[in-house]
Design a protein around this motif. Structure first.
Motif, PDB file in Angstrom:
ATOM      1  N   HIS A 158       0.796  -0.935   0.352  1.00 53.45           N
ATOM      2  CA  HIS A 158      -0.541  -0.602   0.829  1.00 53.45           C
ATOM      3  C   HIS A 158      -1.595  -1.049  -0.184  1.00 53.45           C
ATOM      4  CE1 HIS A 158       1.795   1.884   3.567  1.00 53.45           C
ATOM      5  NE2 HIS A 158       0.736   1.955   4.338  1.00 53.45           N
ATOM      6  N   ASP A 159      -2.741  -1.387   0.342  1.00 49.28           N
ATOM      7  CA  ASP A 159      -3.856  -1.813  -0.493  1.00 49.28           C
ATOM      8  C   ASP A 159      -4.456  -0.601  -1.195  1.00 49.28           C
ATOM      9  OD1 ASP A 159      -6.079  -3.426  -1.417  1.00 49.28           O
ATOM     10  OD2 ASP A 159      -7.246  -2.466   0.166  1.00 49.28           O
ATOM     11  N   ALA A 160      -4.621  -0.699  -2.503  1.00 54.68           N
ATOM     12  CA  ALA A 160      -5.095   0.444  -3.288  1.00 54.68           C
ATOM     13  C   ALA A 160      -6.534   0.812  -2.939  1.00 54.68           C
ATOM     14  CB  ALA A 160      -4.992   0.124  -4.785  1.00 54.68           C
ATOM     15  N   LEU A 161      -7.363  -0.158  -2.578  1.00 56.94           N
ATOM     16  CA  LEU A 161      -8.778   0.121  -2.324  1.00 56.94           C
ATOM     17  C   LEU A 161      -9.002   0.791  -0.976  1.00 56.94           C
ATOM     18  CD1 LEU A 161     -11.777  -0.185  -3.141  1.00 56.94           C
ATOM     19  CD2 LEU A 161     -11.733  -2.439  -2.043  1.00 56.94           C
ATOM     20  N   THR A 162      -8.384   0.256   0.086  1.00 57.22           N
ATOM     21  CA  THR A 162      -8.678   0.727   1.447  1.00 57.22           C
ATOM     22  C   THR A 162      -7.589   1.615   2.033  1.00 57.22           C
ATOM     23  OG1 THR A 162      -7.639  -1.223   2.432  1.00 57.22           O
ATOM     24  CG2 THR A 162      -9.988  -1.382   1.876  1.00 57.22           C
ATOM     25  N   GLY A 163      -6.395   1.610   1.422  1.00 52.41           N
ATOM     26  CA  GLY A 163      -5.285   2.358   2.002  1.00 52.41           C
ATOM     27  C   GLY A 163      -4.630   1.654   3.173  1.00 52.41           C
TER      28      GLY A 163
ATOM     29  N   ASP B 154     -16.973  -2.885  -3.034  1.00 48.01           N
ATOM     30  CA  ASP B 154     -15.770  -2.113  -2.700  1.00 48.01           C
ATOM     31  C   ASP B 154     -16.063  -1.037  -1.661  1.00 48.01           C
ATOM     32  OD1 ASP B 154     -14.411  -3.630  -4.508  1.00 48.01           O
ATOM     33  OD2 ASP B 154     -14.315  -2.097  -6.065  1.00 48.01           O
ATOM     34  N   ALA B 155     -17.203  -0.385  -1.804  1.00 43.92           N
ATOM     35  CA  ALA B 155     -17.578   0.652  -0.832  1.00 43.92           C
ATOM     36  C   ALA B 155     -17.736   0.046   0.559  1.00 43.92           C
ATOM     37  CB  ALA B 155     -18.874   1.332  -1.268  1.00 43.92           C
ATOM     38  N   LEU B 156     -18.325  -1.138   0.621  1.00 48.27           N
ATOM     39  CA  LEU B 156     -18.494  -1.805   1.921  1.00 48.27           C
ATOM     40  C   LEU B 156     -17.133  -2.165   2.517  1.00 48.27           C
ATOM     41  CD1 LEU B 156     -20.245  -3.015   4.118  1.00 48.27           C
ATOM     42  CD2 LEU B 156     -20.405  -5.115   2.753  1.00 48.27           C
ATOM     43  N   LEU B 157     -16.215  -2.647   1.687  1.00 43.72           N
ATOM     44  CA  LEU B 157     -14.882  -2.994   2.196  1.00 43.72           C
ATOM     45  C   LEU B 157     -14.182  -1.768   2.771  1.00 43.72           C
ATOM     46  CD1 LEU B 157     -13.613  -5.425  -0.599  1.00 43.72           C
ATOM     47  CD2 LEU B 157     -14.288  -6.028   1.733  1.00 43.72           C
ATOM     48  N   ARG B 158     -14.351  -0.616   2.131  1.00 47.46           N
ATOM     49  CA  ARG B 158     -13.742   0.614   2.668  1.00 47.46           C
ATOM     50  C   ARG B 158     -14.367   0.981   4.015  1.00 47.46           C
ATOM     51  NH1 ARG B 158     -13.510   2.132  -2.949  1.00 47.46           N
ATOM     52  NH2 ARG B 158     -15.615   3.001  -2.847  1.00 47.46           N
ATOM     53  N   ARG B 159     -15.680   0.807   4.147  1.00 50.51           N
ATOM     54  CA  ARG B 159     -16.345   1.103   5.427  1.00 50.51           C
ATOM     55  C   ARG B 159     -15.831   0.157   6.523  1.00 50.51           C
ATOM     56  NH1 ARG B 159     -18.177   3.990   1.920  1.00 50.51           N
ATOM     57  NH2 ARG B 159     -20.264   4.934   1.770  1.00 50.51           N
ATOM     58  N   VAL B 160     -15.676  -1.105   6.170  1.00 49.74           N
ATOM     59  CA  VAL B 160     -15.169  -2.074   7.143  1.00 49.74           C
ATOM     60  C   VAL B 160     -13.756  -1.692   7.564  1.00 49.74           C
ATOM     61  CG1 VAL B 160     -14.467  -4.481   7.470  1.00 49.74           C
ATOM     62  CG2 VAL B 160     -16.641  -3.964   6.345  1.00 49.74           C
ATOM     63  N   ALA B 161     -12.910  -1.323   6.591  1.00 49.60           N
ATOM     64  CA  ALA B 161     -11.534  -0.923   6.898  1.00 49.60           C
ATOM     65  C   ALA B 161     -11.519   0.276   7.845  1.00 49.60           C
ATOM     66  CB  ALA B 161     -10.785  -0.588   5.606  1.00 49.60           C
ATOM     67  N   ASP B 162     -12.364   1.270   7.588  1.00 52.17           N
ATOM     68  CA  ASP B 162     -12.419   2.456   8.454  1.00 52.17           C
ATOM     69  C   ASP B 162     -12.849   2.082   9.865  1.00 52.17           C
ATOM     70  OD1 ASP B 162     -11.659   4.030   6.342  1.00 52.17           O
ATOM     71  OD2 ASP B 162     -13.697   4.646   5.811  1.00 52.17           O
ATOM     72  N   ARG B 163     -13.813   1.200   9.961  1.00 55.91           N
ATOM     73  CA  ARG B 163     -14.302   0.827  11.291  1.00 55.91           C
ATOM     74  C   ARG B 163     -13.252   0.035  12.054  1.00 55.91           C
ATOM     75  NH1 ARG B 163     -20.437  -1.252  11.887  1.00 55.91           N
ATOM     76  NH2 ARG B 163     -20.681   0.763  10.827  1.00 55.91           N
ATOM     77  N   LEU B 164     -12.538  -0.831  11.369  1.00 56.35           N
ATOM     78  CA  LEU B 164     -11.477  -1.596  12.033  1.00 56.35           C
ATOM     79  C   LEU B 164     -10.375  -0.663  12.524  1.00 56.35           C
ATOM     80  CD1 LEU B 164     -11.134  -4.705   9.681  1.00 56.35           C
ATOM     81  CD2 LEU B 164     -12.060  -4.661  12.000  1.00 56.35           C
ATOM     82  N   ARG B 165     -10.035   0.341  11.729  1.00 55.08           N
ATOM     83  CA  ARG B 165      -9.012   1.311  12.149  1.00 55.08           C
ATOM     84  C   ARG B 165      -9.404   1.984  13.458  1.00 55.08           C
ATOM     85  NH1 ARG B 165      -9.109   3.463   6.852  1.00 55.08           N
ATOM     86  NH2 ARG B 165      -7.348   2.873   5.541  1.00 55.08           N
ATOM     87  N   ARG B 166     -10.663   2.350  13.537  1.00 53.86           N
ATOM     88  CA  ARG B 166     -11.125   3.079  14.731  1.00 53.86           C
ATOM     89  C   ARG B 166     -11.155   2.199  15.970  1.00 53.86           C
ATOM     90  NH1 ARG B 166     -14.960   5.160  10.983  1.00 53.86           N
ATOM     91  NH2 ARG B 166     -16.585   3.827  11.867  1.00 53.86           N
TER      92      ARG B 166
END
Length: 712
Positions: free
Chosen positions: A281-286, A335-347
């Protein structure tokens, strides 16, 4: 003498078999008839035994047992007083654990049944037979010694059982006609209580299914294997009722039973799961990382082979201009933006789909069990639209786009890497077409990508072989037609003499990063040639060398230092050098561009804006940049017969002059274009009408002719 000879073997036999470490057994006689007691004393001495003492009552027998600790008691059943032999024997067994043999002349069933209460070690009938007595004594001593050893062994076992760090269960197998049977718990040690929180008293006698309703059939099947095979079986499994992982070792100590040692490995398993999570798993986004993503793709390929109606799709997504966010706001914001993108893609996807991060700002979405390829494209477009909704990071709003490549399955793929690569190729094609685009992969894209890869390989070889040369196109004064400078243009001259047009290799060099060493080569060679010209045809008359900087060259942190190093090494005055960049480069990184341009201008280097009018420059920024030349794009020059283009050219010339800049028009191919530009006040020009890009010798000839004309 004869009697003694007969006694010796008996005594030796007694000493060898009594288990008392070689000493004579000490026997207490309890008999209230004095004559019988004296007779017994004589018999015992003849048999080689030691008389510990003689008691006449039960109470006296108890006292002597406590003080003398004999090895055996010969007890008359019927004694005078309140305590007969049976009662005394029961007390001696309970309090002193000394074996008792009853002496009796009564064989009635009532007496014998009553005597059994004390669990005697034998009976000897009166009158006493010596051989019978010796046999009874030896059997009693051996039996008692065996019982003592068994008790010690059991005690050691109980101590070991209680002190084991691992849990231990003794189970009784309860077979079933269909499926795995069950197991009744016969014993459980304190470690089992500590591990599970279940008291031994609460589990002994109950079944495994009764104690652990959630136990897997695997547990019972494995225990049944140990019970039936007689082999030791080792297994590891989760017991959900305790929320524990156990490493179990099971074996059958006797038919119908299974002993199980249980080691609690929960912490180790959790550590392995954490390690596996970090590994996959990716450490930044999970999100799943590249390795896990490839594993999921492999499974999708396998399912597609097994099931005729199985359809999947792979989306490769790369954020556009993400580097600008990192450069301007720092990596924490990025990094914060990448986490937001990851969350949105999950949804945006279902639970069975996979969203993975496979690179810095690269994501992959694997869509499984979709109804049709059209369904996949609908989901992809929905993802694109939802990404366009602004993201809020550290109180700021960010609008982003993403270039996306899609591979629609099922397709005949053997390796997941190939599928992922094709999706990346489609994404590259989408980015070439413009930001925020989507492209579906086709094999022509792969062929083009392979041609580009081959071209990159050949570019590296060409750099090593010195196949790149510099041509020079003159820049002239539109009023006098005298040459005022040249633009250095790189050409690739293959070993067979063929010239490769820059439009074929410059984009590949830019994309691969080879433009940086190639640009450094062009700058160095141009400066070196210019110094030679000063020493031959130019002298000290005004003349400049113009060199283009690519986007990658300009964004190098060490750009100013590299230019300084080159000028010093080639001994070229900075004032004779003009560096050209496009306005799009300036506007993508305005703040860092400002610092670099100021550094170059402080050296004395001239700055020109190439292809002006084709980008998206801001006039407020333009007047702040330390530039001195604007170059009008050839597209406006070639279309000057159209009113709109003519107005643009006039506006650019007017704007440049108002800001104190010179104007260069490129792509002049006709006399009419030259006259029109001169009439509009344009300062300089270049193009095929005046001269094509020339090798150094031809350029020197041209400069020599114009020098001679000026002298006349």
């Amino acid at each position: 003498m004869i009697a003694r000879t007969l006694e010796t073997p008996c005594a030796a036999h007694a000493l060898a078999t009594n288990g008392l470490g070689g000493r004579e057994p000490r026997i207490l006689v309890v008999e209230d008839e004095r004559i019988v007691a004296l007779d017994l004393k004589a018999i015992l001495r003849r048999l080689g035994y030691c008389l510990a003492g003689v008691a006449g009552s039960g109470a006296e027998a108890l006292e002597l047992c406590e003080s003398l600790r004999p090895d055996l008691v010969l007890m008359d059943i019927f004694l005078k007083g309140d305590m007969d032999g049976v009662d005394a024997a029961c007390r001696i067994q309970a309090e002193s654990d000394i074996p008792v043999i009853f002496l009796t002349s009564h064989t009635d069933q009532v007496t014998l049944q009553r005597a059994k209460r004390s669990a005697p070690y034998g009976y000897v009938l009166k009158p006493v037979d010596e051989n019978w007595l010796r046999t009874a004594v030896e059997v009693a001593l051996f039996k008692h010694r065996t019982e003592q050893e068994l008790k010690k062994s059991e005690q050691r076992y109980r101590e070991l059982f209680a002190g084991m760090l691992n849990a231990f269960l003794l189970l009784e197998h309860m077979p079933a006609e269909d499926g795995p049977g069950d197991f009744r718990i016969l014993d459980a040690n304190p470690a089992f209580e500590k591990m599970t929180g279940l008291a031994s008293s609460a589990v002994i006698g109950r079944t495994m299914r009764g104690i652990f309703p959630g136990i897997e059939a695997f547990w019972l099947e494995t225990l049944e294997e140990a019970a039936s095979s007689g082999r030791s079986v080792r297994f590891e499994n989760f017991l959900s009722d305790c929320n524990l992982y156990f490493l179990a070792q099971a074996y059958s100590p006797q038919p119908g039973q299974v002993a199980v040692a249980l080691e609690d490995v929960t912490e180790r398993k959790h550590g392995e799961e954490r390690l596996r999570y970090r590994t996959f798993h990716d450490a930044l986004t999970g999100l799943p990382n590249r390795a896990l993503c490839l594993d999921r793709i492999t499974r999708a390929i396998e399912r597609a082979r097994r099931r005729a109606n199985y359809i999947y799709a792979l989306l490769f997504l790369d954020l556009d201009r993400f580097k600008l966010i990192n450069d301007s706001l720092g990596h924490l914001a990025g990094d914060a933006l990448l986490r937001r993108v990851a969350d949105r893609l999950r949804r945006e996807v279902r639970q069975l789909d996979t969203v993975a991060r496979v690179g810095g700002d690269e994501f992959v979405v694997l869509l499984e069990e979709i109804a049709s390829p059209a369904d996949a494209l609908r989901i992809v477009k929905a993802i694109r639209e939802h990404l366009r909704v602004p993201f809020t990071v550290e109180g700021r709003q960010f609008y982003i786009t993403a270039s996306m490549g899609v591979v629609l399955g099922p397709a005949d793929y053997d390796r997941p890497e190939e599928l992922l690569q094709n999706a990346a190729i489609a994404m590259g094609s989408a980015r070439t077409a413009g930001r925020g685009r989507v492209r579906v992969f086709d094999w022509s894209m792969r062929e083009r990508a392979e041609r580009v890869m081959d071209l990159e390989t050949n570019l590296r070889l060409a750099l090593d072989r010195g196949e790149f040369v510099v041509h020079y196109q003159p820049i002239f004064c539109l009023k006098t037609l005298a040459p005022r400078g040249v633009e250095a243009l790189v050409r690739w001259k293959r070993s067979d003499g063929e010239l490769v047009p820059p439009g074929e290799f410059i984009p590949a060099a830019e994309q691969s990063g080879l433009i940086i060493p190639l640009g450094a080569l062009v700058l160095a060679e141009a400066c070196r040639a210019f110094v030679r010209w000063r020493q031959t045809v130019l002298g000290q008359k005004p003349f400049f060398m113009s060199v283009n900087l690519s986007a990658r060259q300009f964004t190098q942190p060490e750009l100013v230092k590299q230019v300084v190093t080159t000028l010093r090494r080639e001994s070229m005055p900075a004032a004779d050098l003009k560096l050209e960049i496009t306005e799009s480069i300036l506007m993508e990184h305005p703040e860092s561009a400002m610092l670099k341009l100021r550094g170059l201008r402080e050296l004395g280097v001239g700055i020109g804006i190439d292809d002006f009018g084709t980008g998206y420059s801001s006039l407020s920024y333009l007047q702040r940049f330390p530039i001195d030349t604007l170059k009008i794009d050839r597209g406006f020059v070639s279309g000057m017969e159209e009113h709109g283009n003519r107005v643009i050219v006039r506006s650019v010339v007017s704007l440049a002059h108002n800001l104190g800049y010179e104007v260069v028009a490129e792509g002049i191919e006709t006399m009419g274009q030259l006259d029109d530009l001169a009439a509009l006040g344009c300062d300089l020009g270049q193009g095929y009408y005046y001269a094509r890009p020339l090798v150094e010798d031809r350029l020197l000839e041209l400069l020599g002719r114009h020098g001679a004309e000026a002298a006349e």
